[in-house]
Design an enzyme around this catalytic site. Structure first.
Site, PDB file in Angstrom:
ATOM      1  N   THR A  75       0.846  -1.198   0.000  1.00  0.00           N
ATOM      2  CA  THR A  75       0.000   0.000   0.000  1.00  0.00           C
ATOM      3  C   THR A  75       0.882   1.250   0.000  1.00  0.00           C
ATOM      4  OG1 THR A  75      -1.804  -1.131   1.133  1.00  0.00           O
ATOM      5  CG2 THR A  75      -1.757   1.285   1.292  1.00  0.00           C
ATOM      6  N   GLN A 182       0.988  -9.650  -6.023  1.00  0.00           N
ATOM      7  CA  GLN A 182       0.513 -11.034  -6.081  1.00  0.00           C
ATOM      8  C   GLN A 182       1.408 -11.928  -6.928  1.00  0.00           C
ATOM      9  OE1 GLN A 182      -1.774 -12.451  -4.318  1.00  0.00           O
ATOM     10  NE2 GLN A 182      -2.922 -10.735  -3.487  1.00  0.00           N
ATOM     11  N   CYS A 329     -17.416  -8.094   1.860  1.00  0.00           N
ATOM     12  CA  CYS A 329     -18.478  -8.532   2.761  1.00  0.00           C
ATOM     13  C   CYS A 329     -18.285  -7.997   4.165  1.00  0.00           C
ATOM     14  CB  CYS A 329     -18.521 -10.046   2.786  1.00  0.00           C
ATOM     15  SG  CYS A 329     -19.826 -10.712   3.794  1.00  0.00           S
TER      16      CYS A 329
HETATM   17  C1  LIG Z   1      -2.265  -7.168  -0.776  1.00  0.00           C
HETATM   18  C2  LIG Z   1      -2.104  -6.268  -1.923  1.00  0.00           C
HETATM   19  C3  LIG Z   1      -1.724  -4.936  -1.739  1.00  0.00           C
HETATM   20  C4  LIG Z   1      -1.542  -4.321  -0.378  1.00  0.00           C
HETATM   21  O1  LIG Z   1      -0.390  -4.833   0.245  1.00  0.00           O
HETATM   22  P1  LIG Z   1      -0.087  -4.506   1.780  1.00  0.00           P
HETATM   23  O2  LIG Z   1       1.337  -4.921   1.958  1.00  0.00           O
HETATM   24  O3  LIG Z   1      -1.041  -5.346   2.568  1.00  0.00           O
HETATM   25  O4  LIG Z   1      -0.287  -3.054   1.984  1.00  0.00           O
HETATM   26  C5  LIG Z   1      -1.549  -4.148  -2.872  1.00  0.00           C
HETATM   27  N1  LIG Z   1      -1.733  -4.644  -4.093  1.00  0.00           N
HETATM   28  C6  LIG Z   1      -2.099  -5.910  -4.315  1.00  0.00           C
HETATM   29  C7  LIG Z   1      -2.300  -6.404  -5.713  1.00  0.00           C
HETATM   30  C8  LIG Z   1      -2.315  -6.765  -3.236  1.00  0.00           C
HETATM   31  O5  LIG Z   1      -2.691  -8.011  -3.458  1.00  0.00           O
END
Ligand SMILES: *Cc1c(COP(=O)(O)O)cnc(C)c1O
Length: 387
Positions: A75, A182, A329
């Protein structure tokens, strides 16, 4: 013995690998130094550990260690990338191109920038979840400074054509930023081959601890410059001030190393388990895959169960199986997923969708159990609704 609940929500977060925890432990107690303390051994040891982790992370993504900036997670990395580019390159232009299915950390940062006068183009996706390269090229203007397209979607696992996107960006002299949270550690990924200039990732999505992540910032061809979003002591070459989270960074480094050495075998194992689950559930009538089944992460399956209320489906086995619903949800509202809606799913079908994501610790026994439980629940709910 089966441990319940069966966890198939690895896209939300992963458990720490025990080897990661082991690597981190000394940095909480005996080796607790501040990596910025230059006057004594405890500081040097911490700095050394951070340097080593930087190399481990760089090796996983094909970068140079000097191109890694540690942050509190993806984030923060996404915010630094978007806001940092907009501020730094304001003299060149004020237009960003992104896509409607990005993570909220990208979309909301873009909304924030729009309020400050930045122009943002949100590319649509087709029914497979893919952007159109023609639409991308057509959206470019002389004022475009950044293309921000994620590597793989968190809800569907759909992988965008990053190499083709980076070629278009390069042709126009525009920076290419990708949220690869991801994808890093799950599929072979190389910032040079993929032509990525800036890239986000997070430890807790790859068997590391929560609250730590990073941003890859290219240093040559081209050299990317960013305006820092957190000012202070000038840590991380001035790009991200704040005392380094040494145990977390050590954990991220170890997690990256484990992913790098196991990646091929692990991807194969994930695909085998995911396909077994998916193929079995597709046998049920009215079940379909959301998103491009081919251009997809090997461990993710987002399935729509026609004529079954997603809420009821979740409740049917929620105590025994941890998965994600096709809706944000909260107990009060059931807003259908904006990602699935962007693929063209009606509200009802989006609400009838579930995301299964397997991981390093998923067993075949667990998959068999989930197939049985989900199939039974779907059949029961459908027989009820007929009466
Ligand atoms: C989980 C995720 C985030 C956020 O990551 P954090 O380290 O939890 O802030 C941002 N982008 C994608 C695609 C995510 O899957």
């Amino acid at each position: 013995m089966l441990h319940l609940p069966v966890y198939l929500d690895y896209n939300a977060t992963t458990p720490c690998d025990p080897a990661v925890v082991e690597a981190m432990l000394p940095y909480f107690t005996t080796q607790f130094g501040n990596a910025a303390s230059r006057q004594h051994a405890l500081g040097w040891q911490a700095e050394e550990a951070v340097d080593y982790a930087r190399k481990q992370v760089a090796a996983l993504i094909g970068a140079d260690a000097t191109e890694i900036v540690f942050t509190s997670g993806a984030t923060e990395s996404n915010n630094l990338a978007l806001k940092g580019v907009v501020e730094m390159y304001a003299g060149k232009g004020n237009h960003i191109i992104t896509c409607v299915t990005e993570h909220k950390a990208v979309l909301d940062a873009c909304k924030h920038l729009e309020k400050q006068g930045v122009l943002v183009t949100y590319l649509p996706v087709d029914d497979k979840g893919l952007i159109s390269l023609e639409q991308l090229a057509a959206a470019i203007t002389p004022a475009t400074i950044l293309i921000a397209i994620m590597y793989a979607n968190n809800e569907t696992g759909v992988m965008q054509p990053v190499q083709a996107i980076s070629r278009i960006a390069k042709q126009h002299g525009i920076l290419f930023f990708s949220d690869a949270t991801q994808a890093v550690g799950k599929v072979p990924l190389n910032v040079i081959n993929d032509g990525i200039d800036i890239m986000s990732f997070s430890a807790h999505k790859m068997y590391g601890p929560k609250g730590v992540g990073g941003l890859y910032v290219r240093r040559r061809n081209p050299r990317v410059r960013l305006t820092a979003q957190i000012d202070g002591g000038g840590h991380e070459r001035g790009l991200r001030s704040g005392t380094l989270n040494v145990p977390g960074i050590v954990g991220l480094g170890k997690a990256a190393e484990l992913c790098r050495t196991q990646l091929e075998a692990e991807a194969q194992q994930m695909r085998k388990l995911r396909d077994k689950l998916e193929n079995a559930l597709l046998q049920l009538e009215g079940v379909s895959v959301n998103g491009d089944a081919e251009h997809r992460l090997p461990h993710v399956s987002n399935l729509a169960f026609q004529y079954v209320d997603g809420n009821a489906l979740m409740l049917g086995f929620s105590k025994n199986i941890a998965v994600a619903a096709g809706s944000a949800c909260t107990s009060a509202s059931m807003e259908p997923s904006f990602v699935l809606k962007a693929l063209g799913l009606e509200d009802e079908l989006a609400r009838s969708s579930l995301r299964f994501s397997v991981g390093r610790f998923t067993t075949e026994e667990e998959i068999d159990y989930v197939i049985e439980q989900v199939s039974q629940t779907v059949k029961t709910l459908r027989s009820l609704s007929i009466q």
